[in-house]
Design an enzyme around this catalytic site. Structure first.
Site, PDB file in Angstrom:
ATOM      1  N   HIS A 185       0.826  -1.212   0.000  1.00 45.68           N
ATOM      2  CA  HIS A 185       0.000   0.000   0.000  1.00 45.68           C
ATOM      3  C   HIS A 185       0.859   1.260   0.000  1.00 45.68           C
ATOM      4  O   HIS A 185       0.564   2.226  -0.699  1.00 45.68           O
ATOM      5  CB  HIS A 185      -0.974  -0.020   1.180  1.00 45.68           C
ATOM      6  CG  HIS A 185      -2.160  -0.908   0.936  1.00 45.68           C
ATOM      7  ND1 HIS A 185      -2.112  -2.257   1.112  1.00 45.68           N
ATOM      8  CD2 HIS A 185      -3.408  -0.626   0.485  1.00 45.68           C
ATOM      9  CE1 HIS A 185      -3.299  -2.784   0.791  1.00 45.68           C
ATOM     10  NE2 HIS A 185      -4.101  -1.818   0.417  1.00 45.68           N
ATOM     11  N   LYS A 215      -9.161  -7.850   8.402  1.00 46.48           N
ATOM     12  CA  LYS A 215      -9.806  -8.044   9.706  1.00 46.48           C
ATOM     13  C   LYS A 215      -9.787  -6.750  10.498  1.00 46.48           C
ATOM     14  O   LYS A 215      -8.938  -5.886  10.266  1.00 46.48           O
ATOM     15  CB  LYS A 215      -9.137  -9.170  10.487  1.00 46.48           C
ATOM     16  CG  LYS A 215      -7.768  -8.854  11.049  1.00 46.48           C
ATOM     17  CD  LYS A 215      -7.290  -9.995  11.916  1.00 46.48           C
ATOM     18  CE  LYS A 215      -5.838  -9.830  12.341  1.00 46.48           C
ATOM     19  NZ  LYS A 215      -5.646  -8.956  13.504  1.00 46.48           N
TER      20      LYS A 215
END
Lengths: 194, 370
Positions: A40, A105
């Site tokens: 990212h 998550k």
């Protein structure tokens, strides 16, 4: 959990994504690309993305991978990692690279939720720590990118999965299960410490 | 300038004083060393003589010197056996959930309401534990920070033991029991071996027994990120320097963690101590089994209250909402300074991986400690 389990098959279509709602249990069959912290940041820093992510799903995961003697890869464990660390970047990936979903998550924040709504994307919650159940759903490792630059757990692993189990916790209509649970738990907490 | 010179002068004086002290120490040491040298010299000569005579006698001598080495086994052979033992401790810790933790997880699964996402999550967790054990593969892909606790007799060679542990950790990584998890913080480089500055963590404890116990905890990064430390009093929470204040900050820490640390989790807590040691002792609590209750009456009551209160928060497994937010809470207390009152909370995910082995005199596994 909704009564029906929703099946999402590759190639993923934007209208199918838009139809998903918070609380839906989804079984994903098709392609996904792992991408976590280093990837990212790499994309955010303006580096060229080595794969076309249009209409694809990114999985926040750093798997345990063993390289076999014939050069093939074997995934030994592959559960989700905490997604909130990608909060500064994920909305950009949704805007610039056309992904349809993110698996991780712990949920994500307001920027990602807004981007889900604007670009037609959902956040799928996999079961944290369930590395074996989830690894069993991975049928093949098709490619790996950026491994030499960011290391094995941080690399982009292109995988094919069958009936990969997830729960929609942020949909493309501005709903977040995480916001609901947080609000409720804060109210109970205020009562508990009175 | 004048002031600086004065300071300099003072420093010089100080240095002189230190030198004197050092000198004294050195003399003492020298005397000591001489004595030791003589002793060593004697020993060496004995050894040399022994070597010349027969191999068997050497082995006997080694037995006398180190209690841990079995009769008839060379140190190199012992090292090989110990290497296998450590490798097996790592494998078992990463792939097999301790029985006491599994029991608590299955109880939580039964507690959750049917056909909810909370039950769905707990069901997948229970299945995951079984698959990991059967396939002998990591329960979670984040095989975490390796925290070894070693309990050894007097005279134990920690340096040599550390080298064997590192070798076993590299091997366990190659075999896929551990993820390549150790990253150079400055360069981002991952050498893929799980050893490096500060990795693995090894805490040595000397005990008054002959045997060697090796315990291991795998502490995942996601849960570690949700650990939190409070300094009391805490004004926003109206938490003072008493057990009621402690309770408030612990529950606040859990609300802040929500589902991010792979709940339902387990808390290890230290009240008191300093910032560094506080977290250290908090993590030590994960060596306690789930049914262990604090011997301190007040802490035992607080441990129970925290679990009950936490499970009213409705955060649930993975933060999906549900009945089980916390599986257990273990609290210890340490003295503090008058100025400080820390509550150090270490968050452990449901995958609380802990194992230990009592090591026999020949380096093999005597029995499992959990």
């Amino acid at each position: 959990m909704s009564e029906n389990i929703v099946k999402l098959d590759y190639p993923y279509k934007r209208e199918e994504i838009r139809a998903l709602k918070v609380g839906d249990t989804v079984l994903i069959t098709g392609k996904m690309f792992t991408g976590r912290d280093a990837v990212h940041k790499y994309i955010h820093d303006g580096n060229p993305v080595p794969v076309d992510l249009n209409n694809q799903i990114i999985y926040h995961c750093g798997p345990v991978v063993v390289e076999n003697s014939d050069g093939s890869y074997e995934i030994k464990a592959a559960g989700p990692t905490t997604s909130i660390r990608e909060e500064p970047y994920e909305w950009e990936v949704m805007r610039d690279h056309g992904i349809v979903g993110v698996i991780g998550k712990g949920g994500m924040g307001a920027k990602t939720l807004a981007a889900c709504q604007e670009y037609g994307c959902v956040y799928f919650h996999a079961i944290g720590g369930a590395a074996q159940v989830l690894a069993e759903k991975i049928k093949s490792v098709d490619n790996v990118y950026l491994k030499e630059i960011v290391g094995s757990p941080e690399a982009i692993w292109e995988m094919s999965v069958v009936e990969f189990p997830v729960v929609v916790t942020m949909d493309s209509h501005g709903n977040s299960l995480h916001d609901e649970v947080l609000k409720h738990s804060q109210e109970v907490f205020a009562d508990l410490i009175k | 300038m004048a002031i600086k010179k004065k300071k300099m002068a003072k420093k010089v004086v100080k240095k002189k004083v230190t030198k004197k002290k050092v000198a004294k120490k050195v003399t003492k040491k020298k005397v000591a060393k001489k004595v030791t040298k003589k002793k060593v010299a004697k020993k060496v000569t004995k050894k040399k003589v022994a070597k010349k005579v027969t191999k068997k006698k050497v082995a006997k001598k080694v037995t006398k010197k180190k209690v841990v080495v079995k009769k008839g086994q060379t140190p190199a052979e012992y090292d090989k056996v110990l290497f296998k033992t450590i490798l097996e401790v790592v494998r078992k810790t990463s792939t097999e959930m301790p029985d006491d933790v599994q029991k608590v997880i299955l109880k939580a699964l039964a507690t959750e309401a049917k056909a909810t996402t909370a039950e769905y999550a707990m069901d997948i967790i229970a299945k995951n534990i079984e698959i990991a054990r059967t396939k002998s593969q990591p329960i979670c892909q984040d095989t975490g920070t390796l925290i070894f606790n070693i309990y050894h007799p007097v005279g134990f060679n920690q340096g040599k033991f550390s080298k064997i542990v590192k070798k076993a950790v590299v091997k366990a990584t190659e075999m896929g029991y551990l993820r390549q998890n150790s990253v150079d913080t400055l360069t981002g480089e991952n050498k893929g071996m799980n050893i490096g500055l500060g990795h693995p963590v090894m805490n040595f404890h000397e005990h008054n027994k002959k045997g060697l116990d090796v315990k291991l905890i795998l502490k995942g990064g996601g849960s570690e990120n949700m650990s939190i430390q409070y300094s009391l009093p805490n004004v926003p929470l109206n938490a003072g320097r008493d057990l009621d204040g402690v309770r408030k900050v612990i529950l606040d820490g859990l609300v802040k963690a929500q589902g991010k640390g792979c709940g339902p989790g387990i808390l290890g807590i230290c009240i008191g101590s300093d910032r560094g040691e506080g977290y250290h002792h908090a993590k030590e609590q994960f060596l306690r089994t789930m049914d262990d209750i604090s011997p301190v009456k007040e802490l035992a009551a607080l441990e129970k209250d925290i679990v009950e209160s936490a499970n009213k928060l409705g955060i649930g497994p993975m933060g999906f909402g549900g009945k089980t937010t916390l599986l257990g809470c273990k609290i210890c207390v340490m003295n503090r300074l008058p100025a400080s009152y820390f509550v150090s909370i270490s968050y452990m995910c449901w995958a609380s991986r802990r194992q230990g082995a009592a090591v026999k005199a020949d380096g093999s596994i005597g029995k499992w400690l959990y």
